[in-house]
Design a protein around this motif. Structure first.
Motif, PDB file in Angstrom:
ATOM      1  N   LEU A  16       0.823  -1.212   0.000  1.00 47.26           N
ATOM      2  CA  LEU A  16       0.000   0.000   0.000  1.00 47.26           C
ATOM      3  C   LEU A  16       0.859   1.264   0.000  1.00 47.26           C
ATOM      4  CD1 LEU A  16      -2.983   0.701   0.042  1.00 47.26           C
ATOM      5  CD2 LEU A  16      -2.925   0.582   2.532  1.00 47.26           C
ATOM      6  N   GLU A  17       1.886   1.272   0.832  1.00 53.50           N
ATOM      7  CA  GLU A  17       2.797   2.420   0.924  1.00 53.50           C
ATOM      8  C   GLU A  17       3.563   2.618  -0.386  1.00 53.50           C
ATOM      9  OE1 GLU A  17       4.435   5.674   2.702  1.00 53.50           O
ATOM     10  OE2 GLU A  17       3.138   4.317   3.846  1.00 53.50           O
ATOM     11  N   THR A  18       4.045   1.518  -0.942  1.00 50.01           N
ATOM     12  CA  THR A  18       4.772   1.592  -2.212  1.00 50.01           C
ATOM     13  C   THR A  18       3.871   2.103  -3.323  1.00 50.01           C
ATOM     14  OG1 THR A  18       6.199  -0.251  -1.548  1.00 50.01           O
ATOM     15  CG2 THR A  18       6.092   0.250  -3.896  1.00 50.01           C
ATOM     16  N   ALA A  19       2.654   1.569  -3.388  1.00 46.37           N
ATOM     17  CA  ALA A  19       1.702   1.992  -4.423  1.00 46.37           C
ATOM     18  C   ALA A  19       1.370   3.471  -4.282  1.00 46.37           C
ATOM     19  CB  ALA A  19       0.434   1.150  -4.335  1.00 46.37           C
ATOM     20  N   ALA A  20       1.125   3.915  -3.062  1.00 47.94           N
ATOM     21  CA  ALA A  20       0.794   5.326  -2.827  1.00 47.94           C
ATOM     22  C   ALA A  20       1.926   6.227  -3.325  1.00 47.94           C
ATOM     23  CB  ALA A  20       0.523   5.572  -1.341  1.00 47.94           C
ATOM     24  N   ASN A  21       3.169   5.835  -3.051  1.00 46.08           N
ATOM     25  CA  ASN A  21       4.327   6.613  -3.503  1.00 46.08           C
ATOM     26  C   ASN A  21       4.454   6.604  -5.027  1.00 46.08           C
ATOM     27  OD1 ASN A  21       4.926   7.142  -0.845  1.00 46.08           O
ATOM     28  ND2 ASN A  21       6.615   5.699  -0.712  1.00 46.08           N
ATOM     29  N   PHE A  23       2.152   5.857  -7.373  1.00 47.43           N
ATOM     30  CA  PHE A  23       1.030   6.512  -8.054  1.00 47.43           C
ATOM     31  C   PHE A  23       1.227   8.027  -8.072  1.00 47.43           C
ATOM     32  CE2 PHE A  23      -1.943   2.814  -6.731  1.00 47.43           C
ATOM     33  CZ  PHE A  23      -1.568   2.080  -7.847  1.00 47.43           C
ATOM     34  N   ARG A  24       1.664   8.581  -6.924  1.00 43.69           N
ATOM     35  CA  ARG A  24       1.873  10.030  -6.867  1.00 43.69           C
ATOM     36  C   ARG A  24       3.063  10.472  -7.704  1.00 43.69           C
ATOM     37  NH1 ARG A  24       1.669  10.887  -0.462  1.00 43.69           N
ATOM     38  NH2 ARG A  24       2.510   8.780  -0.593  1.00 43.69           N
ATOM     39  N   LEU A  25       4.074   9.613  -7.795  1.00 43.65           N
ATOM     40  CA  LEU A  25       5.288   9.961  -8.539  1.00 43.65           C
ATOM     41  C   LEU A  25       5.121   9.770 -10.046  1.00 43.65           C
ATOM     42  CD1 LEU A  25       8.289  10.802  -8.402  1.00 43.65           C
ATOM     43  CD2 LEU A  25       8.839   8.360  -8.218  1.00 43.65           C
ATOM     44  N   GLN A  26       4.590   8.611 -10.443  1.00 43.87           N
ATOM     45  CA  GLN A  26       4.529   8.241 -11.858  1.00 43.87           C
ATOM     46  C   GLN A  26       3.146   8.402 -12.482  1.00 43.87           C
ATOM     47  OE1 GLN A  26       7.807   4.615 -11.422  1.00 43.87           O
ATOM     48  NE2 GLN A  26       5.719   4.112 -11.955  1.00 43.87           N
ATOM     49  N   GLY A  27       2.123   8.418 -11.639  1.00 45.95           N
ATOM     50  CA  GLY A  27       0.757   8.385 -12.138  1.00 45.95           C
ATOM     51  C   GLY A  27       0.180   6.984 -12.007  1.00 45.95           C
ATOM     52  N   ILE A  28      -1.133   6.911 -11.979  1.00 45.22           N
ATOM     53  CA  ILE A  28      -1.813   5.618 -11.817  1.00 45.22           C
ATOM     54  C   ILE A  28      -1.631   4.750 -13.055  1.00 45.22           C
ATOM     55  CG2 ILE A  28      -4.069   4.504 -11.529  1.00 45.22           C
ATOM     56  CD1 ILE A  28      -4.917   7.077  -9.947  1.00 45.22           C
ATOM     57  N   LYS A  29      -1.923   5.317 -14.204  1.00 41.04           N
ATOM     58  CA  LYS A  29      -1.874   4.553 -15.455  1.00 41.04           C
ATOM     59  C   LYS A  29      -0.457   4.065 -15.760  1.00 41.04           C
ATOM     60  CE  LYS A  29      -3.666   4.801 -20.144  1.00 41.04           C
ATOM     61  NZ  LYS A  29      -4.318   5.643 -21.157  1.00 41.04           N
ATOM     62  N   LEU A  57      -6.546  -1.532  -5.289  1.00 37.82           N
ATOM     63  CA  LEU A  57      -5.302  -0.991  -4.718  1.00 37.82           C
ATOM     64  C   LEU A  57      -5.280   0.534  -4.827  1.00 37.82           C
ATOM     65  CD1 LEU A  57      -2.397  -1.250  -3.605  1.00 37.82           C
ATOM     66  CD2 LEU A  57      -1.640  -1.592  -5.981  1.00 37.82           C
ATOM     67  N   VAL A  58      -5.684   1.066  -5.968  1.00 37.07           N
ATOM     68  CA  VAL A  58      -5.697   2.531  -6.163  1.00 37.07           C
ATOM     69  C   VAL A  58      -6.597   3.186  -5.124  1.00 37.07           C
ATOM     70  CG1 VAL A  58      -6.384   4.413  -7.702  1.00 37.07           C
ATOM     71  CG2 VAL A  58      -5.143   2.439  -8.619  1.00 37.07           C
ATOM     72  N   LEU A  99       7.149  20.646  -3.179  1.00 39.50           N
ATOM     73  CA  LEU A  99       7.268  20.889  -4.616  1.00 39.50           C
ATOM     74  C   LEU A  99       8.077  19.786  -5.305  1.00 39.50           C
ATOM     75  CD1 LEU A  99       6.887  22.889  -7.045  1.00 39.50           C
ATOM     76  CD2 LEU A  99       9.082  23.895  -6.363  1.00 39.50           C
ATOM     77  N   HIS A 100       9.198  19.402  -4.700  1.00 39.41           N
ATOM     78  CA  HIS A 100      10.136  18.490  -5.355  1.00 39.41           C
ATOM     79  C   HIS A 100       9.989  17.026  -4.944  1.00 39.41           C
ATOM     80  CE1 HIS A 100      12.071  21.855  -7.235  1.00 39.41           C
ATOM     81  NE2 HIS A 100      12.309  22.423  -6.071  1.00 39.41           N
ATOM     82  N   ASN A 101       9.008  16.709  -4.107  1.00 36.29           N
ATOM     83  CA  ASN A 101       8.818  15.328  -3.656  1.00 36.29           C
ATOM     84  C   ASN A 101       7.369  14.882  -3.824  1.00 36.29           C
ATOM     85  OD1 ASN A 101      11.515  14.429  -2.262  1.00 36.29           O
ATOM     86  ND2 ASN A 101      11.156  16.540  -1.634  1.00 36.29           N
ATOM     87  N   PRO A 102       6.912  14.758  -5.070  1.00 35.29           N
ATOM     88  CA  PRO A 102       5.505  14.395  -5.286  1.00 35.29           C
ATOM     89  C   PRO A 102       5.143  13.027  -4.709  1.00 35.29           C
ATOM     90  CG  PRO A 102       6.740  14.337  -7.354  1.00 35.29           C
ATOM     91  CD  PRO A 102       7.625  14.976  -6.330  1.00 35.29           C
ATOM     92  N   HIS A 103       6.105  12.112  -4.644  1.00 33.98           N
ATOM     93  CA  HIS A 103       5.821  10.768  -4.124  1.00 33.98           C
ATOM     94  C   HIS A 103       5.379  10.796  -2.667  1.00 33.98           C
ATOM     95  CE1 HIS A 103       9.889  11.428  -2.636  1.00 33.98           C
ATOM     96  NE2 HIS A 103       9.637  10.488  -1.735  1.00 33.98           N
ATOM     97  N   ASP A 104       5.711  11.865  -1.957  1.00 34.13           N
ATOM     98  CA  ASP A 104       5.402  11.963  -0.528  1.00 34.13           C
ATOM     99  C   ASP A 104       4.469  13.138  -0.245  1.00 34.13           C
ATOM    100  OD1 ASP A 104       5.681  11.176   2.152  1.00 34.13           O
ATOM    101  OD2 ASP A 104       7.253  12.655   2.499  1.00 34.13           O
ATOM    102  N   GLY A 105       3.841  13.649  -1.300  1.00 33.51           N
ATOM    103  CA  GLY A 105       3.040  14.862  -1.146  1.00 33.51           C
ATOM    104  C   GLY A 105       1.545  14.626  -1.257  1.00 33.51           C
ATOM    105  N   CYS A 106       0.855  15.689  -1.536  1.00 30.86           N
ATOM    106  CA  CYS A 106      -0.605  15.683  -1.590  1.00 30.86           C
ATOM    107  C   CYS A 106      -1.103  14.902  -2.805  1.00 30.86           C
ATOM    108  CB  CYS A 106      -1.113  17.123  -1.644  1.00 30.86           C
ATOM    109  SG  CYS A 106      -2.905  17.257  -1.782  1.00 30.86           S
ATOM    110  N   ALA A 107      -1.945  13.909  -2.570  1.00 33.68           N
ATOM    111  CA  ALA A 107      -2.496  13.095  -3.658  1.00 33.68           C
ATOM    112  C   ALA A 107      -3.463  13.897  -4.518  1.00 33.68           C
ATOM    113  CB  ALA A 107      -3.198  11.873  -3.076  1.00 33.68           C
ATOM    114  N   VAL A 108      -4.083  14.915  -3.947  1.00 35.08           N
ATOM    115  CA  VAL A 108      -5.019  15.738  -4.720  1.00 35.08           C
ATOM    116  C   VAL A 108      -4.265  16.441  -5.842  1.00 35.08           C
ATOM    117  CG1 VAL A 108      -6.692  17.624  -4.625  1.00 35.08           C
ATOM    118  CG2 VAL A 108      -6.512  16.031  -2.706  1.00 35.08           C
ATOM    119  N   VAL A 109      -3.073  16.940  -5.543  1.00 36.64           N
ATOM    120  CA  VAL A 109      -2.235  17.591  -6.551  1.00 36.64           C
ATOM    121  C   VAL A 109      -1.785  16.577  -7.597  1.00 36.64           C
ATOM    122  CG1 VAL A 109      -0.042  18.779  -6.956  1.00 36.64           C
ATOM    123  CG2 VAL A 109      -1.406  19.345  -4.947  1.00 36.64           C
TER     124      VAL A 109
END
Length: 198
Positions: A16-21, A23-29, A57-58, A99-109
């Motif tokens: 779950l943690e890996t997926a969350a990171n 998805f935010r970094l690379q995108g879901i698709k 999972l998403v 700004l520079h760490n999307p993998h650990d940031g707001c999922a809404v963004v």
């Protein structure tokens, strides 16, 4: 060797943690289940012991991310409630680290444009998270309930929109300028609120 419930729970959380990171970094698709499982240190075949599908999972990963955003605004964080907590949240949201760490940031963004094209289960999790974010943020404000709700929505819109644009441009000075303007704008939005407190 029999896998204990504790190990299963830890593996589930790691996926779950890996997926969350990711998805935010690379995108879901752009993120495959193989990506998630290999980065979690597990085989692809083990995925279905934990989740029914990628969409499942998403939804779970999005729930985890939204819960984190809500928790960052909760007084239980051993921080003062009200304005001080709100100020701390704003500072950590509109900063270089976010700004520079999307993998650990707001999922809404990171995920809004993909959630828009997702199934109802994922959109339900997203919508519930947004509603909770509005409620928690408005509870840090003072005054009339309707005004507090509108103020919370203005702040969220400003924060999310600013971070989306600041990340998308390839000019760091422009990103910084956008964040600076957003800080000023949020101060303007909160000015009546802060005058009422004084």
């Amino acid at each position: 060797m029999r896998v204990t419930e504790e190990i299963v729970a830890k593996n589930h959380e790691r996926i779950l943690e890996t997926a969350a990171n990711l998805f935010r970094l690379q995108g879901i698709k752009q993120t495959s289940l193989s990506d998630v499982m290999s980065q979690s240190g597990m085989t692809h075949g083990g995925f279905y012991r934990h989740f029914k599908s990628k969409n499942h999972l998403v939804a779970a990963a999005l729930q985890k991310c939204m819960d984190k955003t809500i928790a960052d605004l909760s007084p239980e964080r051993n921080m003062p409630a009200g304005q001080e907590l709100l100020n701390a949240f704003l500072e950590q949201y509109l900063c270089d680290r976010h700004l520079h760490n999307p993998h650990d940031g707001c999922a809404v963004v990171a995920l809004s444009n993909e959630v828009y094209r997702s199934d109802d289960a994922i959109r339900d999790v997203y919508t519930d998270g947004i509603v909770r974010w509005i409620e928690v943020l408005s509870n840090l404000l003072v005054g009339d309930k309707v005004v507090r709700r509108r103020t919370a929505m203005q702040i969220i819109s400003t924060l999310v929109g600013t971070m989306m644009v600041a990340r998308a441009v390839n000019d760091d000075a422009l990103s910084q300028e956008f964040m600076g303007v957003a800080i000023d704008r949020v101060d303007e939005i909160l000015m009546p609120e802060r005058q009422e407190i004084q």
